[in-house]
Structure formats: C-alpha cells, structure tokens
Design an enzyme around this catalytic site. Structure first.
Site, PDB file in Angstrom:
ATOM      1  CE  LYS A   1      -4.250  -1.886   1.860  1.00 44.41           C
ATOM      2  NZ  LYS A   1      -5.207  -1.931   2.969  1.00 44.41           N
TER       3      LYS A   1
ATOM      4  CE  LYS B   1     -12.033  -4.078  -0.969  1.00 41.81           C
ATOM      5  NZ  LYS B   1     -12.871  -4.037   0.184  1.00 41.81           N
TER       6      LYS B   1
ATOM      7  CE  LYS C   1      -5.360  -8.373  -2.437  1.00 41.31           C
ATOM      8  NZ  LYS C   1      -5.904  -8.093  -1.163  1.00 41.31           N
TER       9      LYS C   1
END
Ligand code: TYM
Length: 331
Positions: free
Chosen positions: A113, A198, A195
C-alpha cells in the site's frame, strides 16, 4: 458447550469483488449456525486511504445490505460498525504500545500500500494491523475467517496477544485464521498471478458483486487462460484456468478433481461460459436482495444498532480487563 466466537470484517470501500465474496463472505454464511459470530464493517480501516466522506457513509450502509443479501441472518449474527464501538480504538492504542516498529515494517500489505500510495504513507497505514488485532482480541475470537492475504495480520495479532499474556497473565485467547482451501486467493482474470483486487485499474481483471450479467459474461469470456485447452488444476503452470476452476468449484461445491472430470474434452470456450453462468446465477438473487435492502435504510439502521449494542458490551468488558491489568484506574 459454549459456542466458539468468530470475528471478521470487510473494509467499507464499496465495489466488493468476487474475491471478497468467495474468500471471506461466502465462508461466513456457513458459520452462522455453529458459532457466535461478530461481523463488522471496517470503516476505520478505510481511513488509511483518502475517502470522500459522503461516499464512505454510503459504502458503510451498503456493506451492511450486502452482508445480509449474501445470506447473513441478522438474528443469528452480530452485525455492527467498527467506529461505533470506541473500545476498538482504545484497545488499539494500548496494543500499539506492545507492538514493535520492526514487526510492522515487515507487513507485506503495508509495503504494497505504501508503494501504491507513495504520496500518503500515513501512520495509520503503518499501524493498520494493530487496529485489526484490537478488533479480533476485543472479542476473544477463536476463529477469524479471511482470505489468504490477511494471514500475516493474523500472525502479528497472535504475537501481540502472546506478548501481552506473557507480561500480564492469560488475558487474550489465541485466534486462528480460518482460510478456505481453494477460494483463499481469487486471482485477477487478466493477471492470474496477482490477487483480484477492488483497486485494480483494469475493469476486466475483476468481477464486482454489482456487475450486470452481461458484464460478468464478457469478463469471463476475455479471461486469460493458456494454449493447452485442457481444464486441469495446476496453479503453477496454469494459473488462469486454475483460478476459474476454483471460482466454479466453490460456487458449485465441487472439488478440483470433479471440475476436471466435468469439463473433460469441453474446451475453454464452454468451460468459461459455464463459470460465467455459475457466477451470474449466484449473484443475481444476491443483487436483487441487495437493491431491495438499500431501499430500506431504516431496516439497516435497526440491524446495526442491535449489533452495536451487543458488540459494545463484549468489547467494553475486555477493554476494562486490559485497562485493569496494565494499571489504569477503571472504577
Ligand atoms: P478487505 O476489505 O481488504 O478484504 C475483505 C476480505 O476479503 C478477502 N479478500 C480476498 N479473498 C480471496 N481472494 C481475493 N482476491 C481477496 N481479496 C480480498 C480478504 O482476505 C478479507 O478477508 N483488514 C481486513 C479487514 C479487517 C478485518 C478485521 C478482518 C479489519 N479488521 C478483523 C478480520 C478481522 C481487510 O482489509 O479486508
């Protein structure tokens, strides 16, 4: 015998993917009869990345609707909003003081992140796992049903709990991650080595739970496979096909061997449309319930208010015990 306790949550970011559903939510539904289940809307965790305030409020309520539309019975589960239980934030502060910078520095999600949001590497992003530990430990959860990507956060939760227990005596139960076998990591449809997320900018890479049947069919049709044209499960050499098999297997409740048998000689075209139809069939009724529930915000409010009450009683009790042990004046 007393029922074991389950706790889990999903960030209130909107646009949930098939990965969130198959990796987490779908497993929760099976647990509601056997366990004492607490499912929260992780709204505080979403603050680590800048959000539009109105959108966050809307996403929080929508996520409650989605939990119920997916099959969580509000009479059997405690459904609540994380920020409504101040004990989570209070416990998080205490646990911060029992967590080392070095441990947090090793978290792969923080590294990912931080790389993605280089202009906003705030300390909330860094201490994110500590708030998650507080969520879990405040309820003495035995099991935490999550996808594979949360495994490391469960490990640090156990380390923090163990450290606290070794100083102050048995306080927290050791929580275990509950991770499904095949759905633990649903991969992207365009890049099956990463993966499904979103935040992926490529719309074709992810199936959103609110996608229309046409979109779902189109996305599966374009899903990346390989040139072998044989439906065979091998995550290493056939990541695309294996991912589609996993999606199909979970929805149809079939093992990978059974899926291989079913599509022997079928070719990828037929196989992909069968996967798409399975997903459409599963999501259509879910979407219908979801949109109906959104029409009724009062009902959603009644659900979380009831959940908040039960959750806060349990979490406050734990917080008081912790405060007492570390030497804060509580009464
Ligand atoms: P979040 O919102 O990122 O994801 C929610 C759940 O979905 C799972 N998941 C996946 N599973 C399989 N394949 C995928 N592609 C995929 N993408 C996401 C995640 O593993 C997760 O189970 N930190 C948590 C929220 C949280 C929480 C908690 C969870 C806050 N406090 C306490 C459990 C206990 C999170 O970011 O989830």
């Amino acid at each position: 015998m007393e029922k074991k306790t389950i706790l889990s949550g999903i960030q209130a970011t909107g646009n949930l993917t098939l990965g969130n559903y198959l990796g987490a939510l779908n497993n929760w539904i099976e647990m509601q009869d056997k366990y004492d289940c607490y499912y929260m809307i992780a709204d505080l965790h979403t603050l680590t990345i800048r959000k539009d305030p109105e959108e966050l409020r809307k996403n929080t309520l929508s996520l409650i609707a989605l939990y119920i539309a997916a099959g969580l019975d509000p009479d059997k589960n405690t459904i609540f909003i994380q920020s409504h239980i101040p004990a989570h934030s209070c416990l998080s502060w205490v646990l911060n003081c029992y967590t080392y910078m070095g441990e947090l520095n090793r978290m792969t999600q923080f590294k990912d992140k931080a790389a993605k949001h280089a202009d906003n590497i705030n300390s909330g992003l860094f201490t994110y796992p500590v708030l998650m530990a507080a969520d879990i430990l405040a309820y003495n959860a035995d099991l935490v049903p999550v996808g594979d990507d949360q495994k490391q956060h469960l490990e640090i939760t156990r380390d923090i709990a163990e450290r606290f227990n070794s100083i102050y005596g048995e306080t927290f139960k050791m929580p275990e991650a509950y991770i499904g076998k095949v759905g633990a990591r649903i991969m992207g449809l365009q890049d099956p080595t990463a993966k499904m997320s979103k935040s992926s900018p490529n719309e074709l890479d992810k199936i959103l739970l609110t996608d229309t049947p046409e979109d779902i069919r189109k996305k599966f049709k374009k899903a990346v496979t390989d040139s072998e044209n044989v439906v065979r499960y091998d995550r290493e050499t056939k990541p695309g096909v294996s991912n589609l098999m996993a999606i199909y297997g979970i929805i149809k409740n079939k093992t990978m061997e059974e899926v291989e048998k079913e599509f022997e000689g079928a070719g990828y075209g037929n196989f992909k449309s069968a996967v798409a139809e399975a997903v459409v069939q599963r999501l259509e009724p879910l979407q219908k319930r979801y949109y109906e529930l959104l029409e009724n915000p009062e009902k959603l409010k009644a659900i979380y208010e009831k959940g908040d009450k039960k959750a806060s009683e349990k979490a406050n009790k734990m917080l008081k015990e912790v405060y007492t042990k570390i030497g804060l004046v509580v009464d």
